[in-house]
Write a protein that holds these residues in place. Structure first.
Motif, mmCIF file in Angstrom:
data_model
loop_
_atom_site.group_PDB
_atom_site.id
_atom_site.type_symbol
_atom_site.label_atom_id
_atom_site.label_comp_id
_atom_site.label_asym_id
_atom_site.label_seq_id
_atom_site.Cartn_x
_atom_site.Cartn_y
_atom_site.Cartn_z
ATOM 1 N N GLU A 75 -33.078 19.308 -9.216
ATOM 2 C CA GLU A 75 -31.715 19.539 -9.685
ATOM 3 C C GLU A 75 -31.155 20.800 -9.036
ATOM 4 O O GLU A 75 -31.871 21.783 -8.854
ATOM 5 N N PHE A 76 -29.867 20.750 -8.704
ATOM 6 C CA PHE A 76 -29.189 21.891 -8.102
ATOM 7 C C PHE A 76 -27.876 22.133 -8.838
ATOM 8 O O PHE A 76 -27.270 21.201 -9.367
ATOM 9 N N GLY A 77 -27.427 23.394 -8.822
ATOM 10 C CA GLY A 77 -26.185 23.722 -9.503
ATOM 11 C C GLY A 77 -25.133 24.340 -8.613
ATOM 12 O O GLY A 77 -24.089 24.773 -9.096
ATOM 13 N N ALA A 107 -30.099 24.881 0.665
ATOM 14 C CA ALA A 107 -31.183 25.805 1.015
ATOM 15 C C ALA A 107 -32.228 25.078 1.861
ATOM 16 O O ALA A 107 -32.399 23.856 1.745
ATOM 17 N N PRO A 108 -32.932 25.807 2.734
ATOM 18 C CA PRO A 108 -33.963 25.170 3.562
ATOM 19 C C PRO A 108 -34.977 24.407 2.711
ATOM 20 O O PRO A 108 -35.457 24.919 1.695
ATOM 21 N N ASP A 109 -35.263 23.203 3.103
ATOM 22 C CA ASP A 109 -36.259 22.340 2.447
ATOM 23 C C ASP A 109 -35.872 21.910 1.035
ATOM 24 O O ASP A 109 -36.684 21.302 0.326
ATOM 25 N N LEU A 138 -17.497 18.272 -0.753
ATOM 26 C CA LEU A 138 -17.097 17.815 0.578
ATOM 27 C C LEU A 138 -17.754 18.663 1.666
ATOM 28 O O LEU A 138 -18.174 18.141 2.703
ATOM 29 N N SER A 139 -17.858 19.965 1.429
ATOM 30 C CA SER A 139 -18.538 20.822 2.407
ATOM 31 C C SER A 139 -20.023 20.492 2.471
ATOM 32 O O SER A 139 -20.650 20.595 3.529
ATOM 33 N N VAL A 140 -20.591 20.081 1.333
ATOM 34 C CA VAL A 140 -21.992 19.653 1.325
ATOM 35 C C VAL A 140 -22.154 18.393 2.176
ATOM 36 O O VAL A 140 -23.096 18.280 2.967
ATOM 37 N N GLU A 144 -24.993 16.784 9.396
ATOM 38 C CA GLU A 144 -25.710 17.413 10.505
ATOM 39 C C GLU A 144 -27.208 17.535 10.230
ATOM 40 O O GLU A 144 -28.021 17.362 11.129
ATOM 41 N N ARG A 145 -27.566 17.818 8.971
ATOM 42 C CA ARG A 145 -28.970 18.121 8.656
ATOM 43 C C ARG A 145 -29.768 16.920 8.169
ATOM 44 O O ARG A 145 -30.964 16.814 8.436
ATOM 45 N N HIS A 146 -29.117 16.045 7.403
ATOM 46 C CA HIS A 146 -29.814 14.904 6.797
ATOM 47 C C HIS A 146 -28.933 13.664 6.934
ATOM 48 O O HIS A 146 -28.487 13.093 5.936
ATOM 49 N N ALA A 147 -28.697 13.257 8.155
ATOM 50 C CA ALA A 147 -27.728 12.190 8.412
ATOM 51 C C ALA A 147 -28.095 10.875 7.732
ATOM 52 O O ALA A 147 -27.216 10.064 7.429
#
Length: 207
Positions: A34-36, A43-45, A65-67, A73-76
């Motif tokens: 979970e993230f807030g 964050a990395p990993d 939207l920025s996420v 780019e990171r997890h296409a």
């Protein structure tokens, strides 16, 4: 068959807990992280081992939207289902064009989220039924027709100016500002100034 590992990004712990219970109810999915905030989810990993992300658009240090832009780019290949109160078609178009697999209104989550997750796991698109018939992907950057004055009021509201400030700047009475505001909100299917800001930013009208 093991449950699909899912992460939730929403800034309200109570909301996350409610959606965790909904997501895990049928045993096909399991919330393992979970993230807030934007910072936490990017964050990395942070998303290592995650096969599906449920993402809110409103976060304390940015927006979903920025996420989506960063994930492109990171997890296409990571499927993302946007779960939000901001359910105007403009937001759905924006999210889908930025790579989201699904877009679900929080108002319909109990009925639609499980189906949306299953579709996203197959890398198929899912849009809340209330939005699907109103979603025109070809009209992404075309604002509905606003009069010149409505457009001016719209941009000023999106910049954070209040009705009294707008009335003084444009030399019109306060009642007229409210009339224009109501018309803009209806045409853009916005529910608040926050919605207006997001729409204006997407169209390059504000920073």
């Amino acid at each position: 068959m093991f449950p699909t590992p899912i992460a939730i990004c929403d800034d309200h712990p109570i909301v996350r807990e409610g959606f965790r219970q909904l997501i895990e109810a049928d045993g096909r999915h399991r919330v393992v992280r979970e993230f807030g905030s934007v910072r936490e989810v990017l964050a990395p990993d942070a998303l290592a081992g995650i096969e599906l992300l449920v993402l809110d658009l409103s976060l304390p240090d940015g927006d979903g939207l920025s996420v989506l832009d960063a994930l492109h780019e990171r997890h296409a290949n990571l499927p993302v289902v946007v779960l939000t109160m901001h359910d105007a078609p403009a937001f759905a178009r924006d999210a889908l064009l930025r790579g989201a697999c699904g877009f679900v209104s929080k108002r319909a989550a109990a009925e639609e989220l499980p189906e949306a997750l299953s579709a996203a796991a197959r890398h198929e698109r899912y849009v809340s039924r209330a939005l699907e018939n109103r979603l025109d992907m070809s009209a992404t950057r075309q604002l509905p027709t606003l009069t010149a004055r409505e457009h001016e009021v719209f941009v000023r509201l999106a910049r954070g100016e209040g009705p009294h400030e707008i009335a003084e700047a444009l030399g019109i009475v306060l009642k007229t500002v409210y009339v224009h505001r109501a018309s803009v909100m209806q045409k853009l299917e916005a529910r608040s100034e926050v919605d207006l800001y997001r729409i204006a930013r997407w169209h390059g009208l504000v920073e």
